[in-house]
Scaffold this active site. Structure first.
Site, PDB file in Angstrom:
ATOM      1  N   HIS A  91       9.517   7.145   8.009  1.00  0.00           N
ATOM      2  CA  HIS A  91      10.032   7.255   6.576  1.00  0.00           C
ATOM      3  C   HIS A  91      11.291   7.506   6.872  1.00  0.00           C
ATOM      4  O   HIS A  91      11.735   7.991   7.709  1.00  0.00           O
ATOM      5  CB  HIS A  91       9.293   8.297   5.577  1.00  0.00           C
ATOM      6  N   ASN A  97       9.703   4.607   2.816  1.00  0.00           N
ATOM      7  CA  ASN A  97       9.379   3.853   4.192  1.00  0.00           C
ATOM      8  C   ASN A  97      10.639   3.206   4.659  1.00  0.00           C
ATOM      9  O   ASN A  97      11.487   2.942   4.012  1.00  0.00           O
ATOM     10  CB  ASN A  97       8.300   2.922   4.372  1.00  0.00           C
ATOM     11  N   HIS A 151       5.361   4.629  12.581  1.00  0.00           N
ATOM     12  CA  HIS A 151       5.405   4.706  11.010  1.00  0.00           C
ATOM     13  C   HIS A 151       6.574   5.650  10.552  1.00  0.00           C
ATOM     14  O   HIS A 151       6.141   6.941  10.564  1.00  0.00           O
ATOM     15  CB  HIS A 151       4.211   5.052  10.422  1.00  0.00           C
ATOM     16  N   CYS A 193       3.851   9.457  -0.718  1.00  0.00           N
ATOM     17  CA  CYS A 193       2.492   9.895  -0.845  1.00  0.00           C
ATOM     18  C   CYS A 193       2.489  10.998  -1.882  1.00  0.00           C
ATOM     19  O   CYS A 193       3.276  12.152  -1.552  1.00  0.00           O
ATOM     20  CB  CYS A 193       1.863  10.228   0.487  1.00  0.00           C
ATOM     21  N   ARG A 248       0.992  -1.210   0.075  1.00  0.00           N
ATOM     22  CA  ARG A 248      -0.163  -0.014   0.087  1.00  0.00           C
ATOM     23  C   ARG A 248       0.758   1.269   0.158  1.00  0.00           C
ATOM     24  O   ARG A 248       1.044   1.995  -0.984  1.00  0.00           O
ATOM     25  CB  ARG A 248      -0.938   0.060   1.265  1.00  0.00           C
ATOM     26  N   ASP A 249       1.358   1.572   1.102  1.00  0.00           N
ATOM     27  CA  ASP A 249       2.336   2.997   1.240  1.00  0.00           C
ATOM     28  C   ASP A 249       3.383   2.733   0.357  1.00  0.00           C
ATOM     29  O   ASP A 249       3.835   3.723  -0.319  1.00  0.00           O
ATOM     30  CB  ASP A 249       2.685   3.118   2.694  1.00  0.00           C
TER      31      ASP A 249
HETATM   32  N1  COA Z   1     -13.704   5.146  -3.649  1.00  0.00           N
HETATM   33  C1  COA Z   1     -13.490   5.434  -5.026  1.00  0.00           C
HETATM   34  N2  COA Z   1     -14.141   6.586  -5.318  1.00  0.00           N
HETATM   35  C2  COA Z   1     -14.460   7.604  -4.395  1.00  0.00           C
HETATM   36  C3  COA Z   1     -14.192   7.351  -3.120  1.00  0.00           C
HETATM   37  C4  COA Z   1     -13.761   6.024  -2.609  1.00  0.00           C
HETATM   38  N3  COA Z   1     -13.556   5.687  -1.425  1.00  0.00           N
HETATM   39  N4  COA Z   1     -14.549   8.469  -2.712  1.00  0.00           N
HETATM   40  C5  COA Z   1     -14.889   9.322  -3.387  1.00  0.00           C
HETATM   41  N5  COA Z   1     -14.787   8.683  -4.684  1.00  0.00           N
HETATM   42  C6  COA Z   1     -15.154   9.308  -5.819  1.00  0.00           C
HETATM   43  C7  COA Z   1     -16.624  10.160  -5.911  1.00  0.00           C
HETATM   44  O1  COA Z   1     -17.413   9.221  -6.072  1.00  0.00           O
HETATM   45  C8  COA Z   1     -16.307  11.007  -6.887  1.00  0.00           C
HETATM   46  O2  COA Z   1     -16.263  10.597  -8.129  1.00  0.00           O
HETATM   47  P1  COA Z   1     -16.714  11.451  -9.465  1.00  0.00           P
HETATM   48  O3  COA Z   1     -15.719  12.633  -9.360  1.00  0.00           O
HETATM   49  O4  COA Z   1     -16.452  10.584 -10.579  1.00  0.00           O
HETATM   50  O5  COA Z   1     -18.059  11.991  -8.956  1.00  0.00           O
HETATM   51  C9  COA Z   1     -14.914  11.620  -6.500  1.00  0.00           C
HETATM   52  O6  COA Z   1     -14.258  10.592  -6.083  1.00  0.00           O
HETATM   53  C10 COA Z   1     -14.894  12.973  -5.638  1.00  0.00           C
HETATM   54  O7  COA Z   1     -15.755  12.538  -4.556  1.00  0.00           O
HETATM   55  P2  COA Z   1     -15.641  13.379  -3.117  1.00  0.00           P
HETATM   56  O8  COA Z   1     -16.642  12.842  -2.165  1.00  0.00           O
HETATM   57  O9  COA Z   1     -16.108  14.847  -3.484  1.00  0.00           O
HETATM   58  O10 COA Z   1     -14.410  13.479  -2.683  1.00  0.00           O
HETATM   59  P3  COA Z   1     -13.084  14.423  -2.829  1.00  0.00           P
HETATM   60  O11 COA Z   1     -12.754  14.967  -4.016  1.00  0.00           O
HETATM   61  O12 COA Z   1     -13.228  15.476  -1.634  1.00  0.00           O
HETATM   62  O13 COA Z   1     -11.698  13.580  -2.256  1.00  0.00           O
HETATM   63  C11 COA Z   1     -11.041  11.492  -1.031  1.00  0.00           C
HETATM   64  C12 COA Z   1     -11.841  12.793  -1.097  1.00  0.00           C
HETATM   65  C13 COA Z   1     -11.080  11.157   0.259  1.00  0.00           C
HETATM   66  C14 COA Z   1     -11.988  10.581  -1.952  1.00  0.00           C
HETATM   67  C15 COA Z   1      -9.958  11.471  -1.711  1.00  0.00           C
HETATM   68  O14 COA Z   1      -9.170  12.735  -1.516  1.00  0.00           O
HETATM   69  C16 COA Z   1      -8.963  10.353  -1.512  1.00  0.00           C
HETATM   70  O15 COA Z   1      -9.409   9.440  -2.109  1.00  0.00           O
HETATM   71  N6  COA Z   1      -7.813  10.599  -1.037  1.00  0.00           N
HETATM   72  C17 COA Z   1      -6.704   9.616  -0.481  1.00  0.00           C
HETATM   73  C18 COA Z   1      -5.371   9.928  -0.690  1.00  0.00           C
HETATM   74  C19 COA Z   1      -4.455   8.763  -0.555  1.00  0.00           C
HETATM   75  O16 COA Z   1      -4.992   7.606  -0.324  1.00  0.00           O
HETATM   76  N7  COA Z   1      -3.272   9.148   0.015  1.00  0.00           N
HETATM   77  C20 COA Z   1      -2.221   8.228   0.512  1.00  0.00           C
HETATM   78  C21 COA Z   1      -2.601   7.895   1.668  1.00  0.00           C
HETATM   79  S1  COA Z   1      -1.645   8.652   2.990  1.00  0.00           S
HETATM   80 ZN    ZN Z   2       3.995   6.316   4.926  1.00  0.00          ZN
END
Ligand code: COA
Ligand code: ZN
Length: 301
Positions: free
Chosen positions: A209, A249, A207, A240, A14-15
């Site tokens: 890095h 990491n 955790h 990230c 994942r990370d």
């Molecule tokens: N899985 C799949 N799609 C998702 C989702 C999920 N868990 N959550 C939201 N979406 C989709 C929505 O359906 C929407 O799709 P569309 O544009 O096709 O309509 C789009 O994403 C935006 O949704 P919204 O609820 O407005 O989310 P957002 O744009 O505010 O983003 C997160 C919020 C949390 C979903 C997004 O920022 C994210 O996934 N971040 C993860 C970052 C990450 O993993 N970082 C590394 C780990 S530290």
């Molecule tokens: Zn990390």
């Protein structure tokens, strides 16, 4: 668990992979996870049910879970950012989840487009549901030692978010040095503040890095404070896209070597782990670069 037992929480699939730009096939990911289990790892964070736009590399989360050859005694947690992610994780057959927020507002905003308070509110129904189903859960506190946007992060901010995550009912917290800026004095400061607030080592994972080469020194400091759970990534990959400047990491093979020499129990076979590390480097098309990946374990002549 005795005081000599250390848990290694493997975050490589994942990370480790989430920020890699070369496309990695689902099969290569599954093979990696299988090799990690072969090496004796018992907690392997498998993938992320986040937005595929945010993390394209892990857009095959459903396929990874569907193809997972589950070994007895191995836990395969997945990352879940919101209710939508929880629905996907449930449908895919997950049974352990990690929610993630941070100790700095700017990073939380960049990473998940929420304030810290909004993230806690978003996780509440997710953790309620996980508890209803008897799943194991963890909460990440990212940028606990420094933020790529805000700079220094005070320990009070870490304690505040840690308390809120524990109130939700997560089983453990992982305190993250997302951009790899901490040194042992920072570890003592943050872990000490958590302890003073009643959050002891048994609820915590660290955790680290290794961006600036301090990860193992930080592990040593945390071990002295009674911490016994560490996150690490085989092959030393990681980062990230929302944490500019973060490098890999702490490498699991480097951690295992240290624990071995410290006489601590960890359950991992180093040679088998190096097979998994080589698989990662072949998959990514670059040479092994971790210390123990290059030197190997020490074979006394
Ligand atoms: N899985 C799949 N799609 C998702 C989702 C999920 N868990 N959550 C939201 N979406 C989709 C929505 O359906 C929407 O799709 P569309 O544009 O096709 O309509 C789009 O994403 C935006 O949704 P919204 O609820 O407005 O989310 P957002 O744009 O505010 O983003 C997160 C919020 C949390 C979903 C997004 O920022 C994210 O996934 N971040 C993860 C970052 C990450 O993993 N970082 C590394 C780990 S530290
Ligand atoms: Zn990390």
């Amino acid at each position: 668990m005795s005081d000599r037992d250390v848990r290694i929480f493997e975050v490589g699939p994942r990370d480790g992979l989430q920020n890699e730009s070369v496309p990695i096939s689902t099969n290569a990911k599954l093979r990696f996870i299988g090799l990690l289990a072969d090496a004796g790892l018992r907690e392997i964070e498998a993938t992320s049910f986040v937005s595929p736009k945010a993390i394209p590399q892990l857009a095959d989360a459903e396929a990874v879970l569907a193809g997972l050859e589950r070994r007895p005694g191995v836990r395969y947690p997945v990352l879940v950012p919101n209710a939508r992610g929880m629905e996907r994780a449930e449908a895919a057959g997950a049974d352990a989840i990690c929610v993630f927020t941070a100790a700095s507002e700017a990073f939380t905003q960049a990473n998940i487009n929420m304030t810290i308070t909004e993230s806690i509110d978003a996780f509440r129904p997710v953790i309620d549901r996980a508890r209803e189903r008897g799943w194991w859960s963890r909460g990440y506190v990212s940028t606990a030692f420094g933020c790529p946007y805000q700079g220094e992060v005070g320990e009070a901010a870490v304690v505040a978010v840690a308390q809120q995550l524990l109130e939700l009912g997560v089983d453990e917290l992982s305190i993250g040095d997302t951009i790899g800026v901490a040194a042992p004095a920072d570890v003592r400061r943050v872990v000490g503040a958590l302890d003073t607030a009643g959050i002891g080592p048994d609820r915590l994972a660290m955790h680290f890095h290794d961006t600036r080469g301090t990860a193992l020194a930080n592990v040593a400091a945390a071990l002295e404070m009674g911490l016994r759970t560490f996150d690490a990534s085989t092959g030393g990959t990681g980062g990230c896209p929302y944490a500019p400047g973060a490098a890999g990491n702490l490498a699991t093979e480097d951690l295992v070597y240290l624990l071995e020499r410290e006489g601590l129990e960890h359950g991992v076979d180093l040679d088998a782990l190096l097979v998994a590390a080589r698989h990662v480097s072949e998959t990514l098309g670059r040479p092994v670069s971790t210390k123990v990946g290059l030197a190997g374990g020490w074979r006394v002549p």
